[in-house]
Write a protein that holds these residues in place. Structure first.
Motif, short mmCIF file in Angstrom:
data_model
loop_
_atom_site.label_atom_id
_atom_site.label_comp_id
_atom_site.label_asym_id
_atom_site.label_seq_id
_atom_site.Cartn_x
_atom_site.Cartn_y
_atom_site.Cartn_z
N PHE A 219 6.98 65.01 52.10
CA PHE A 219 7.74 65.89 51.24
C PHE A 219 7.65 67.39 51.07
O PHE A 219 9.23 68.13 51.20
CB PHE A 219 7.66 65.04 49.67
CG PHE A 219 8.89 66.18 48.47
CD1 PHE A 219 10.04 65.15 47.99
CD2 PHE A 219 8.42 67.12 47.43
CE1 PHE A 219 10.94 66.23 47.55
CE2 PHE A 219 9.28 67.49 46.88
CZ PHE A 219 10.56 66.83 46.95
N LEU A 220 6.59 67.87 51.19
CA LEU A 220 6.54 69.72 51.03
C LEU A 220 6.84 69.85 52.46
O LEU A 220 7.78 70.69 52.22
CB LEU A 220 5.98 69.70 50.63
CG LEU A 220 4.83 69.60 48.65
CD1 LEU A 220 3.39 69.74 48.68
CD2 LEU A 220 6.09 70.57 47.39
N LEU A 221 6.84 69.52 53.13
CA LEU A 221 6.90 70.25 54.56
C LEU A 221 8.82 70.11 54.84
O LEU A 221 9.37 70.76 55.60
CB LEU A 221 6.66 68.56 55.34
CG LEU A 221 5.13 69.01 55.98
CD1 LEU A 221 4.76 68.45 57.10
CD2 LEU A 221 4.42 70.49 56.27
N GLY A 222 9.30 68.30 54.47
CA GLY A 222 10.71 68.91 54.07
C GLY A 222 11.65 69.77 53.56
O GLY A 222 12.47 70.38 53.75
N GLU A 223 10.06 70.13 52.05
CA GLU A 223 11.08 71.26 51.32
C GLU A 223 10.81 72.71 52.39
O GLU A 223 11.92 72.95 51.44
CB GLU A 223 10.17 71.48 50.52
CG GLU A 223 10.61 70.06 48.99
CD GLU A 223 11.74 70.36 48.28
OE1 GLU A 223 12.23 71.10 47.87
OE2 GLU A 223 12.62 69.56 49.14
N THR A 224 10.85 72.78 53.20
CA THR A 224 10.18 73.86 54.52
C THR A 224 11.32 74.42 54.94
O THR A 224 11.78 75.54 55.10
CB THR A 224 8.97 73.69 55.04
OG1 THR A 224 9.37 72.60 56.44
CG2 THR A 224 8.17 73.48 53.96
N VAL A 225 12.36 72.95 55.08
CA VAL A 225 13.69 73.54 56.49
C VAL A 225 14.41 74.61 55.51
O VAL A 225 15.17 73.56 54.37
CB VAL A 225 14.14 71.90 56.59
CG1 VAL A 225 15.52 71.71 57.45
CG2 VAL A 225 13.02 71.36 57.03
N GLY A 226 14.54 75.95 55.81
CA GLY A 226 15.46 76.33 55.52
C GLY A 226 15.19 77.04 53.94
O GLY A 226 16.25 77.90 53.49
N GLY A 227 14.20 77.21 53.68
CA GLY A 227 13.60 77.34 52.42
C GLY A 227 13.19 78.81 52.58
O GLY A 227 13.61 79.17 53.91
N ASP A 228 13.28 79.91 51.00
CA ASP A 228 12.55 81.48 51.81
C ASP A 228 11.60 81.21 52.56
O ASP A 228 10.25 80.61 52.60
CB ASP A 228 12.66 81.65 50.48
CG ASP A 228 11.67 82.76 50.48
OD1 ASP A 228 12.61 84.30 50.16
OD2 ASP A 228 10.17 83.01 50.33
N LYS A 229 11.37 82.40 53.22
CA LYS A 229 10.78 83.03 54.47
C LYS A 229 8.68 82.70 54.45
O LYS A 229 8.38 82.08 54.63
CB LYS A 229 11.30 83.98 55.28
CG LYS A 229 9.11 83.70 56.38
CD LYS A 229 9.39 84.96 57.31
CE LYS A 229 8.79 85.69 58.71
NZ LYS A 229 9.17 86.90 58.81
N GLU A 230 8.71 83.39 53.14
CA GLU A 230 7.71 83.10 51.11
C GLU A 230 7.22 82.42 51.12
O GLU A 230 5.60 81.90 51.43
CB GLU A 230 7.56 84.55 50.76
CG GLU A 230 6.24 84.53 50.23
CD GLU A 230 6.11 85.89 49.22
OE1 GLU A 230 5.32 86.54 48.51
OE2 GLU A 230 7.60 87.27 49.51
N GLU A 231 7.94 81.84 50.16
CA GLU A 231 7.84 80.20 50.28
C GLU A 231 6.86 79.55 51.37
O GLU A 231 6.55 78.42 50.70
CB GLU A 231 9.12 79.70 49.68
CG GLU A 231 9.36 80.17 47.77
CD GLU A 231 10.19 80.09 46.82
OE1 GLU A 231 10.54 78.76 47.17
OE2 GLU A 231 9.94 80.53 45.81
#
Length: 424
Positions: A219-231
């Motif tokens: 789930f968290l890996l899916g949240e990285t798509v298009g997210g803030d670079k630092e986050e």
């Protein structure tokens, strides 16, 4: 309604006694009170406790005495006032008494407020260490696992014998609580997870809904798509470290179903999750379904499918070069895990869909097919043999320590630093 009845009883029946008890301890507003302040106030404790003992002796025959002292125990547990809790327990406070609003016991509350000394006192005085609350079905260990700040309570509970693999009615264990409560940005339960695993937490735990130890990471890996670079960097770092812990304790990231397989997810997005995928493959994760083999899903098929898909729409040379380099490294890692690669039956690709770099993709594919049908080169057999003998995984540090020429080490390591890897 029981909820309203319990609340009214606090207000109209035993709240006056609770106020008196807390007043003896110098507590006027428990919601704003800090934990037991400083050594300077300890000199006053003996006099406060004498006053408290006299009050309890005087009120023993009160019709709401036990409710009053039991509810007071909840308040002193919240504040970590261990001596006061001992007095209340000696004078009839009930360890299974529940807050009429939250239905938490004193032990639950001590954990929520991170009071490890109080946790130890309550358990040693007979509190049920595995008791679940009636609303959320959370045990004290579940609550301790959900926040990094509660690590001291988690450690105490495990040392005191809490059942590390106890599950609620939905099959959720403390390990799954620790994973599910982590967001990789503000809440990093890495140490909680480590402590639970070292305490014997089962990495094969699965809820009734099918959630596993890898569900949160996926789930968290899916949240990285298009997210803030630092986050995104923080989440990737968290996922990497937790995956290391889980695999070190026997978790299988390649099991079915595919949507719950971390390896499958990383293969589908090998460009985005390349560092984690490389770690998985270097740590012995199967590149096929570990239960049903390549007939279920195959890493080789997924990589070529993604290559053709990406290179059919982009003619950016730098993008293509990076993608091909990472694909080559992933394929080489899969090939180096066994003497003969396990390809799916009737494995083929449709290179006509690749508008760009089609010839390079075909060359990669044919070299792979040739490995399956031709005698293996000696250097390939040696690489597989040496890597297998260096188990348990991962083997990169062990390879670097071998008394071998750097060029041979580089061959054994397989593409370290060649694929534009971001730091983890």
């Amino acid at each position: 309604m029981p909820f309203l009845h319990g609340f009214r009883r606090i207000i109209f029946e035993y709240q006056p006694l609770v106020d008196e008890i807390l007043g003896c301890l110098g507590i006027q507003d428990p919601e704003k009170q800090e934990t037991l302040e400083s050594p300077s106030c300890l000199a006053e404790d003996s006099s406060k406790f004498l006053v408290l003992n006299k009050l309890l002796e005087r009120e023993t025959q009160s019709p709401f005495y036990q409710e009053g002292v039991s509810y007071s125990l909840l308040k002193v547990a919240e504040l970590g006032l261990v001596p006061a809790a001992e007095i209340l327990l000696q004078n009839g406070a009930n360890l299974i008494f529940e807050d009429p609003v939250t239905y938490y016991t004193a032990l639950h509350i001590a954990v929520l407020r991170n009071q490890p000394d109080m946790v130890e006192l309550l358990v040693r005085r007979g509190a049920d260490i595995n008791r679940r609350d009636r609303i959320h079905e959370s045990s004290p260990l579940d609550l301790a696992s959900e926040e990094p700040e509660r690590l001291p309570c988690l450690r105490h509970l495990l040392e005191l014998g809490a059942d590390v693999n106890a599950a609620d009615k939905n099959g959720k264990t403390a390990l799954l609580h620790a994973l599910g409560s982590s967001d990789g940005v503000q809440i990093h339960n890495t140490e909680n997870i480590r402590l639970l695993l070292e305490g014997g937490a089962d990495v094969k735990a699965t809820t009734k809904d099918g959630d596993t130890v890898f569900t949160c990471i996926i789930f968290l890996l899916g949240e990285t798509v298009g997210g803030d670079k630092e986050e995104v960097q923080m989440i990737n770092r968290f996922c990497f470290r937790v995956t290391q812990l889980l695999m070190a304790h026997g978790a299988d990231p390649s099991e079915c179903p595919a949507h719950e397989s971390l390896t499958h997810i990383c293969l589908k997005s090998f460009k985005l999750h390349f560092p984690l995928l490389r770690f998985l493959l270097e740590s012995g994760a199967s590149y096929n379904c570990s239960l049903h083999g390549p007939s279920c899903w195959s890493g080789f098929h997924i990589v070529f499918e993604r290559l053709c898909s990406h290179l059919s729409s982009s003619e950016d040379d730098s993008f293509s070069a990076d993608l091909l380099q990472k694909a080559e490294t992933v394929l080489e890692l899969m090939v180096a895990s066994s003497q003969i690669p396990k390809l799916p039956s009737n494995f083929d690709i449709n290179s006509t869909s690749c508008r760009f770099q089609g010839e390079k993709i075909k060359a990669l594919f044919y070299s792979l097919k040739q490995l399956q049908h031709s005698p293996q080169a000696l250097k390939h057999l040696c690489r597989v043999y040496i890597r297998q003998r260096l188990k348990p995984w991962p083997v990169d540090v062990k390879i670097k320590a071998l008394p071998l020429p750097n060029r041979l080490k580089w061959y054994l390591l397989i593409g370290h630093g060649n694929a534009g890897e971001e730091d983890i």
